[in-house]
Design a protein around this motif. Structure first.
Motif, PDB file in Angstrom:
ATOM      1  N   THR A  16       5.313  51.025  24.952  1.00 34.38           N
ATOM      2  CA  THR A  16       6.233  49.922  24.649  1.00 34.38           C
ATOM      3  C   THR A  16       6.277  48.969  25.833  1.00 34.38           C
ATOM      4  OG1 THR A  16       8.094  51.232  25.474  1.00 34.38           O
ATOM      5  CG2 THR A  16       7.619  51.342  23.104  1.00 34.38           C
ATOM      6  N   GLY A  17       6.490  47.714  25.552  1.00 37.12           N
ATOM      7  CA  GLY A  17       6.508  46.709  26.618  1.00 37.12           C
ATOM      8  C   GLY A  17       6.801  45.347  26.055  1.00 37.12           C
ATOM      9  N   PRO A  18       6.602  44.294  26.820  1.00 34.93           N
ATOM     10  CA  PRO A  18       6.111  44.293  28.205  1.00 34.93           C
ATOM     11  C   PRO A  18       7.210  44.632  29.212  1.00 34.93           C
ATOM     12  CG  PRO A  18       6.517  42.061  27.482  1.00 34.93           C
ATOM     13  CD  PRO A  18       6.774  42.939  26.294  1.00 34.93           C
ATOM     14  N   PRO A  19       6.839  44.963  30.451  1.00 38.64           N
ATOM     15  CA  PRO A  19       7.832  45.339  31.455  1.00 38.64           C
ATOM     16  C   PRO A  19       8.527  44.145  32.107  1.00 38.64           C
ATOM     17  CG  PRO A  19       5.651  45.506  32.399  1.00 38.64           C
ATOM     18  CD  PRO A  19       5.460  45.115  30.969  1.00 38.64           C
ATOM     19  N   VAL A  20       8.058  42.930  31.811  1.00 46.09           N
ATOM     20  CA  VAL A  20       8.621  41.722  32.434  1.00 46.09           C
ATOM     21  C   VAL A  20       8.902  40.688  31.356  1.00 46.09           C
ATOM     22  CG1 VAL A  20       7.454  42.059  34.644  1.00 46.09           C
ATOM     23  CG2 VAL A  20       6.309  40.792  32.835  1.00 46.09           C
ATOM     24  N   GLY A  21       9.694  39.674  31.714  1.00 42.37           N
ATOM     25  CA  GLY A  21       9.968  38.585  30.811  1.00 42.37           C
ATOM     26  C   GLY A  21       8.924  37.488  30.926  1.00 42.37           C
ATOM     27  N   ASN A  52       1.132  40.118  37.164  1.00 45.50           N
ATOM     28  CA  ASN A  52       1.237  39.645  38.538  1.00 45.50           C
ATOM     29  C   ASN A  52       1.868  38.256  38.561  1.00 45.50           C
ATOM     30  OD1 ASN A  52       0.223  39.905  41.512  1.00 45.50           O
ATOM     31  ND2 ASN A  52      -0.432  37.872  40.872  1.00 45.50           N
ATOM     32  N   CYS A  53       2.952  38.107  39.319  1.00 53.75           N
ATOM     33  CA  CYS A  53       3.627  36.813  39.436  1.00 53.75           C
ATOM     34  C   CYS A  53       2.804  35.890  40.337  1.00 53.75           C
ATOM     35  CB  CYS A  53       5.030  36.989  40.002  1.00 53.75           C
ATOM     36  SG  CYS A  53       5.897  35.431  40.309  1.00 53.75           S
ATOM     37  N   VAL A  54       2.528  34.685  39.850  1.00 58.38           N
ATOM     38  CA  VAL A  54       1.730  33.738  40.632  1.00 58.38           C
ATOM     39  C   VAL A  54       2.557  33.087  41.732  1.00 58.38           C
ATOM     40  CG1 VAL A  54       0.222  33.264  38.685  1.00 58.38           C
ATOM     41  CG2 VAL A  54       2.236  31.831  39.051  1.00 58.38           C
ATOM     42  N   GLY A  55       3.876  33.252  41.686  1.00 60.22           N
ATOM     43  CA  GLY A  55       4.727  32.648  42.707  1.00 60.22           C
ATOM     44  C   GLY A  55       4.968  33.546  43.898  1.00 60.22           C
ATOM     45  N   CYS A  56       5.606  34.681  43.662  1.00 50.54           N
ATOM     46  CA  CYS A  56       5.994  35.562  44.769  1.00 50.54           C
ATOM     47  C   CYS A  56       5.063  36.750  44.939  1.00 50.54           C
ATOM     48  CB  CYS A  56       7.423  36.059  44.570  1.00 50.54           C
ATOM     49  SG  CYS A  56       7.660  37.096  43.105  1.00 50.54           S
ATOM     50  N   GLY A  57       4.179  36.998  43.976  1.00 51.11           N
ATOM     51  CA  GLY A  57       3.242  38.111  44.107  1.00 51.11           C
ATOM     52  C   GLY A  57       3.780  39.447  43.648  1.00 51.11           C
ATOM     53  N   SER A  58       4.972  39.492  43.065  1.00 47.48           N
ATOM     54  CA  SER A  58       5.494  40.749  42.529  1.00 47.48           C
ATOM     55  C   SER A  58       4.628  41.191  41.355  1.00 47.48           C
ATOM     56  CB  SER A  58       6.942  40.574  42.064  1.00 47.48           C
ATOM     57  OG  SER A  58       7.770  40.151  43.128  1.00 47.48           O
ATOM     58  N   PHE A  59       4.437  42.485  41.219  1.00 47.97           N
ATOM     59  CA  PHE A  59       3.601  42.980  40.131  1.00 47.97           C
ATOM     60  C   PHE A  59       4.269  44.155  39.423  1.00 47.97           C
ATOM     61  CE2 PHE A  59       2.175  45.175  43.994  1.00 47.97           C
ATOM     62  CZ  PHE A  59       2.228  46.500  43.606  1.00 47.97           C
ATOM     63  N   HIS A  60       3.902  44.328  38.162  1.00 50.75           N
ATOM     64  CA  HIS A  60       4.403  45.417  37.333  1.00 50.75           C
ATOM     65  C   HIS A  60       3.240  45.958  36.526  1.00 50.75           C
ATOM     66  CE1 HIS A  60       8.661  44.220  38.062  1.00 50.75           C
ATOM     67  NE2 HIS A  60       8.118  43.017  38.118  1.00 50.75           N
ATOM     68  N   LEU A  61       3.239  47.262  36.288  1.00 49.87           N
ATOM     69  CA  LEU A  61       2.184  47.900  35.517  1.00 49.87           C
ATOM     70  C   LEU A  61       2.679  48.294  34.141  1.00 49.87           C
ATOM     71  CD1 LEU A  61       0.820  48.009  38.342  1.00 49.87           C
ATOM     72  CD2 LEU A  61      -0.134  50.208  37.664  1.00 49.87           C
ATOM     73  N   GLN A  62       1.827  48.111  33.149  1.00 45.03           N
ATOM     74  CA  GLN A  62       2.125  48.470  31.766  1.00 45.03           C
ATOM     75  C   GLN A  62       1.052  49.432  31.268  1.00 45.03           C
ATOM     76  OE1 GLN A  62       4.501  47.453  29.037  1.00 45.03           O
ATOM     77  NE2 GLN A  62       3.418  49.325  28.449  1.00 45.03           N
ATOM     78  N   ARG A  63       1.426  50.673  31.027  1.00 44.09           N
ATOM     79  CA  ARG A  63       0.471  51.664  30.521  1.00 44.09           C
ATOM     80  C   ARG A  63       0.037  51.300  29.108  1.00 44.09           C
ATOM     81  NH1 ARG A  63      -1.125  55.882  34.240  1.00 44.09           N
ATOM     82  NH2 ARG A  63       0.384  55.715  35.927  1.00 44.09           N
ATOM     83  N   LEU A  64      -1.222  51.610  28.789  1.00 44.61           N
ATOM     84  CA  LEU A  64      -1.745  51.301  27.465  1.00 44.61           C
ATOM     85  C   LEU A  64      -1.301  52.315  26.425  1.00 44.61           C
ATOM     86  CD1 LEU A  64      -5.422  50.140  28.125  1.00 44.61           C
ATOM     87  CD2 LEU A  64      -3.369  48.771  27.829  1.00 44.61           C
ATOM     88  N   GLY A  65      -1.076  53.540  26.861  1.00 42.08           N
ATOM     89  CA  GLY A  65      -0.678  54.591  25.930  1.00 42.08           C
ATOM     90  C   GLY A  65       0.466  55.416  26.495  1.00 42.08           C
ATOM     91  N   LYS A  66       1.069  56.206  25.621  1.00 42.68           N
ATOM     92  CA  LYS A  66       2.210  57.040  26.014  1.00 42.68           C
ATOM     93  C   LYS A  66       1.929  58.474  25.598  1.00 42.68           C
ATOM     94  CE  LYS A  66       7.244  57.409  25.500  1.00 42.68           C
ATOM     95  NZ  LYS A  66       8.439  56.837  24.818  1.00 42.68           N
TER      96      LYS A  66
END
Length: 577
Positions: free
Chosen positions: A322-327, A294-308
């Motif tokens: 595999t991840g993370p989904p964000v930089g 969760n971005c503390v600035g704009c509130g954008s969020f991304h989900l990362q699954r624990l398993g595949k």
């Protein structure tokens, strides 16, 4: 007896002591009505498999509610197995059914919920109303006798966890277990997932919403094994945290959960899940859990699954995700990310089951006092996107870029025009669930800002608004209102959100097992608490004579420091104060 009152709810009439010896919250009538509706539908399905037809007073032919259509479609009542004959044996409310369901209310307090089960839910063999308090157990027994349901309802004075642990044998398990504690249900979850039968129904209430909504992430982890974060989607995240906790505890015993209905209602959440046994299905658990960035600035969020989980024909392969989904920094505003979870990443509801409950409630509205509220919430639940976890809020998106808030229908239409799916959420009035990525949402806001410009020279260069608005939109949003942007529940003006039934209608004081009464000054204590002034100011003219805290100490020095940064005129500033 002296000092007792009679509380009437549904078909039950409960003897309740005026002293605060046993907990009771009248606002939870919606919770109890919804539970009776869900357990009745669950009993209908289970008893049909056993060749028994349940009979509900006031219920006529079933009406299947499909919100995609303008009109309700009437269908024949579904009985027995698909394609089977109609069962001959019937089960009515208040009657003991030999092959019926065994129900346990682990923390029964006054026994109101259990009495309502006995009087309103057909197809029951027994109802066990348990409470650790001796006074509560005695009151439950009296209420069972007062309502004439002693043949169905048995009072029990046991530790709820020990009672469930003792009944975890396959032949002793309960068909339905209901947990509604004062606060967190965490101490009882491990025993509950073992004591509920195969395919049984587990009903859990959590009233520690503050912990699950991000006010104390470390406490949330200690109770539920998940870190909560403060975000606009906190109410739905609370639902997903408790589901993660249930699934994790069930997995220890080679069991897994299937959510039927999970709702967030202001200060508490209520989940209804089936519990199944199966080692192969338990392996899917890791792929159902997710971490939240969760971005503390704009509130954008991304989900990362624990398993595949990968399926190739009949072969299933499990591997690490595999991840993370964000930089390291948010691509939209340049701020850092918070990490929350793990949370349940799959659907919150079984829509087919919810539609059956909705059909039964709407077809028999006189059965429950909160029927309109139940119909409104369940209608929204059937409209929610099943495969989209969490949500945004329109007012928070506009607040981030400091522009006016676009009308909800126009914003939804813009996303629909762009080819994305969108829905509302029962957990928040202005929520927006969509499969559109954050980039599309900010493009829509950029397009909206062009026609409703903000004063960009006042924006700090480090603010999220500055980063977002200085990027040209790739998507050219169309704000023409579409007909499908307005969902049926909203178009029909259903009662979708909780209405305040009474003053101070939130969580009540904990029961005083020692026998002290509900103090008459409880309301006064509430007013004095929470760091509020004891002498409330109700007239604006009194503010001139109210001393500011900053002036109570070193008035001259503090006021001088305040004035040097502005006018430098102490007398002028003093007159303003």
């Amino acid at each position: 007896m002296e000092g007792e009152t009679v509380v009437r709810e549904g078909k039950a009439a409960i003897l309740f002591p005026s002293a605060n010896e046993v907990f009771y919250n009248p606002v939870q009538e919606f919770n109890r009505d919804l539970t009776c509706a869900v357990v009745t539908e669950f009993a209908r399905e289970q008893m049909a498999r056993r060749g028994v037809k349940v009979v509900v007073p006031g219920e006529k032919e079933r009406v299947v509610v499909n919100l995609a259509d303008e009109k309700k479609e009437e269908t024949e009542m579904q009985t027995g197995e698909e394609g089977g004959e109609e069962p001959v044996v019937t089960a009515s409310v208040g009657e003991r059914c030999k092959n019926g369901l065994r129900v346990l209310e682990g923390l029964a307090a006054s026994g109101l919920r259990s009495v309502r089960f006995a009087l309103e839910v057909p197809g029951l063999r027994s109802v066990t109303a348990n409470d650790f308090s001796a006074k509560a157990a005695a009151l439950i027994a009296r209420n069972a006798q007062h309502n004439g349901v002693t043949h169905l309802l048995q009072a029990s004075q046991r530790d709820a966890s020990m009672l469930m642990y003792e009944m975890r044998g396959k032949k002793d398990r309960y068909d339905v277990i209901d947990l509604d504690p004062y606060g967190s249900p965490a101490p009882f979850l491990d025993a509950a997932v073992q004591a509920v039968g195969e395919g049984g129904l587990l009903c859990v209430t959590c009233t520690d919403m503050a912990v699950m909504a991000g006010n104390s992430g470390e406490t949330c982890y200690s109770k539920y094994g998940s870190v909560s974060i403060k975000a606009k989607y906190c109410h739905e995240m609370a639902l997903r945290i408790i589901l993660h906790s249930l699934d994790q505890r069930a997995g220890v015993y080679q069991r897994y959960i299937h959510p039927l209905l999970c709702v967030s209602v202001d200060f508490y959440i209520r989940v209804f899940v089936r519990v199944h046994t199966g080692q192969a299905m338990v392996k899917n658990s890791a792929s159902k859990q997710a971490l939240v960035y969760n971005c503390v600035g704009c509130g954008s969020f991304h989900l990362q699954r624990l398993g595949k989980r990968t399926t190739q024909g009949n072969h299933v392969k499990y591997s690490a995700a595999t991840g993370p989904p964000v930089g390291a920094e948010c691509e939209h505003c340049g701020h850092r990310h918070q990490l929350g979870g793990p949370i349940w990443g799959e659907a919150l509801h079984d829509v087919s089951f919810v539609q059956k409950v909705l059909s039964a409630v709407s077809g028999n509205p006189s059965r429950f006092g909160t029927a309109r509220r139940i119909e409104g919430m369940l209608s929204m639940v059937t409209e929610e996107l099943e495969d989209v976890p969490l949500y945004y809020t329109v007012d928070n998106l506009s607040s981030t870029v400091h522009c006016s808030t676009p009308p909800l229908l126009q914003f939804r239409s813009a996303l629909l025009h762009a080819g994305h799916r969108v829905s509302l959420s029962h957990a928040c009035k202005n929520a927006l669930k969509t499969d559109a990525p954050p980039r599309v949402l900010w493009d829509v806001m950029r397009c909206w800002e062009k026609s409703n410009p903000v004063k960009r020279d006042r924006l700090s260069e480090s603010s999220p608004a500055h980063h977002i608005l200085n990027t040209e939109p790739i998507l050219q949003a169309c704000f023409d209102v579409r007909e499908d942007a307005n969902p049926q529940s909203r178009r029909r003006h259903l009662t979708r959100f909780q209405e305040n039934p009474e003053p101070f209608w939130g969580p009540k004081a904990r029961a005083n097992a020692g026998g002290g009464g509900i103090s008459s000054d409880l309301e006064d204590r509430r007013k004095q608490g929470q760091n509020k002034r004891k002498n409330q100011i109700t007239d604006a003219t009194q503010l001139k004579s109210f001393p500011c805290k900053r002036l109570l100490g070193e008035k001259r020095s503090e006021l001088g420091c305040l004035c040097r940064g502005s006018h430098g005129n102490v007398s002028q500033e003093l007159s303003l104060w």
